[in-house]
Design a protein around this motif. Sequence first.
Motif, PDB file in Angstrom:
ATOM      1  N   ILE A  87      30.799  -2.397 -24.305  1.00 45.33           N
ATOM      2  CA  ILE A  87      29.841  -1.368 -24.717  1.00 45.33           C
ATOM      3  C   ILE A  87      28.425  -1.932 -24.776  1.00 45.33           C
ATOM      4  O   ILE A  87      27.452  -1.259 -24.417  1.00 45.33           O
ATOM      5  N   THR A  88      28.299  -3.196 -25.236  1.00 43.42           N
ATOM      6  CA  THR A  88      26.960  -3.789 -25.331  1.00 43.42           C
ATOM      7  C   THR A  88      26.277  -3.882 -23.971  1.00 43.42           C
ATOM      8  O   THR A  88      25.044  -3.903 -23.904  1.00 43.42           O
ATOM      9  N   GLN A  89      27.079  -3.948 -22.903  1.00 45.52           N
ATOM     10  CA  GLN A  89      26.491  -4.020 -21.565  1.00 45.52           C
ATOM     11  C   GLN A  89      25.890  -2.677 -21.128  1.00 45.52           C
ATOM     12  O   GLN A  89      25.148  -2.617 -20.156  1.00 45.52           O
ATOM     13  N   MET A  90      26.255  -1.600 -21.841  1.00 44.34           N
ATOM     14  CA  MET A  90      25.793  -0.268 -21.447  1.00 44.34           C
ATOM     15  C   MET A  90      24.552   0.169 -22.218  1.00 44.34           C
ATOM     16  O   MET A  90      24.001   1.230 -21.941  1.00 44.34           O
ATOM     17  N   ILE A  91      24.142  -0.601 -23.218  1.00 45.93           N
ATOM     18  CA  ILE A  91      22.974  -0.221 -24.015  1.00 45.93           C
ATOM     19  C   ILE A  91      21.710  -0.500 -23.199  1.00 45.93           C
ATOM     20  O   ILE A  91      21.537  -1.613 -22.677  1.00 45.93           O
ATOM     21  N   PRO A  92      20.821   0.473 -23.058  1.00 44.58           N
ATOM     22  CA  PRO A  92      19.583   0.248 -22.291  1.00 44.58           C
ATOM     23  C   PRO A  92      18.770  -0.913 -22.863  1.00 44.58           C
ATOM     24  O   PRO A  92      18.692  -1.098 -24.085  1.00 44.58           O
ATOM     25  N   GLY A  93      18.182  -1.680 -21.972  1.00 41.98           N
ATOM     26  CA  GLY A  93      17.427  -2.854 -22.390  1.00 41.98           C
ATOM     27  C   GLY A  93      16.271  -2.534 -23.308  1.00 41.98           C
ATOM     28  O   GLY A  93      15.965  -3.300 -24.229  1.00 41.98           O
ATOM     29  N   ILE A  94      15.617  -1.379 -23.105  1.00 46.86           N
ATOM     30  CA  ILE A  94      14.464  -1.027 -23.943  1.00 46.86           C
ATOM     31  C   ILE A  94      14.890  -0.796 -25.382  1.00 46.86           C
ATOM     32  O   ILE A  94      14.135  -1.074 -26.318  1.00 46.86           O
ATOM     33  N   VAL A  95      16.123  -0.298 -25.594  1.00 43.31           N
ATOM     34  CA  VAL A  95      16.637  -0.100 -26.954  1.00 43.31           C
ATOM     35  C   VAL A  95      16.840  -1.456 -27.632  1.00 43.31           C
ATOM     36  O   VAL A  95      16.453  -1.654 -28.793  1.00 43.31           O
ATOM     37  N   VAL A  96      17.436  -2.398 -26.891  1.00 42.44           N
ATOM     38  CA  VAL A  96      17.646  -3.742 -27.441  1.00 42.44           C
ATOM     39  C   VAL A  96      16.304  -4.409 -27.729  1.00 42.44           C
ATOM     40  O   VAL A  96      16.117  -5.038 -28.778  1.00 42.44           O
TER      41      VAL A  96
END
Length: 250
Positions: A87-96
Motif C-alpha cells: 500500500i505504501t507504494q501506492m501513496i502519491p509522492g507529494i503526499v509523502v
Amino acid sequence: MLFPLYWMVNVSLQSGGGAVATPWFPAAPSLDGYVRAFNDQGHNLVTSLVVSLGSVVLSLVIAAPAAYALAQFRIRWATWVLFGVLITQMIPGIVVANALYSAFSDLGLLNSIPGLILADSTAGVPFAIIVMRAFMGSIPPSIVEAARVDGAGQLRAFVSVVLPMSRNALITAGLFTFLFAWGDFLFALTLTTTEDVRPVTLGLYQYIGTYVSDWSPIMATAVLSSLPAIVLLLVAQRYVAAGVTGGAVK
C-alpha cells in the motif's frame, strides 16, 4: 528511443548550443559546457551521490532483516504486513513529501543530507522488502537449520548464510534504490531551500530559465548526471536479471 540521449550529448558539445537551430553534429566539439557544469553543479553531483548511497545503505539495513522475517518466520500477520508495504507504494509522492515536511521541520531535518536520505528511503525500503522477500522465500529452511545445528545463532546464520545467498536480490534492490534517490526531484524540491544541500536534479531544474541562450552546460550536466545510472546498469545487469526472476522459481 536513443535520440534524446544523442541530442543531449550533441548539444553538450556545441559551443554556445541553443535550443533551436542546433547542428546535427558538433563540427568543432567544445568541452566548455562540461567545464561550466563541473564548476556550477559539481557540489550538487556530490550531494546526489552521498544521498543516493546513504539511501541504499539505510534501505538495505532495514529491508533485509524485514524481508527475511516475512519470508522465513511464522509471523501471524505477515500477509497483512506485506499488504501494508504494498500500500505504501501506492501513496502519491507529494503526499509523502508534505507529511515529511512537517515532521522534518519539527525534527530539524530540513535542508540536511540525513533528511534527504530518510525521505528517499521511504521509497527504497518498501521496494527492497518486496524484492528480497520473494528471493529469500526460495531459500530452503534446511540450509539455515544446518547453520543453526553447527552452532550459529539467528544473527550469524542470517549474516553468513542468508545474505550471501541473497546477493542478487540485494544488488537489485540496492540498484533500484540508488536510481530512485539519484533521480528524485520531488523530495529535493520540498525539503530543501538552500544551495548547501541541493541534489543535481534540483540544480538542473534551477539552471533552466526563460532567457537561457546557452544550453551546452545544461546538457553537459544532464550527461554527467546520467553516467552513474548507466554505469551501474551495465555493471549490475546480470545480477539484476537474476535478482528479479530468482524469487519466481522455487
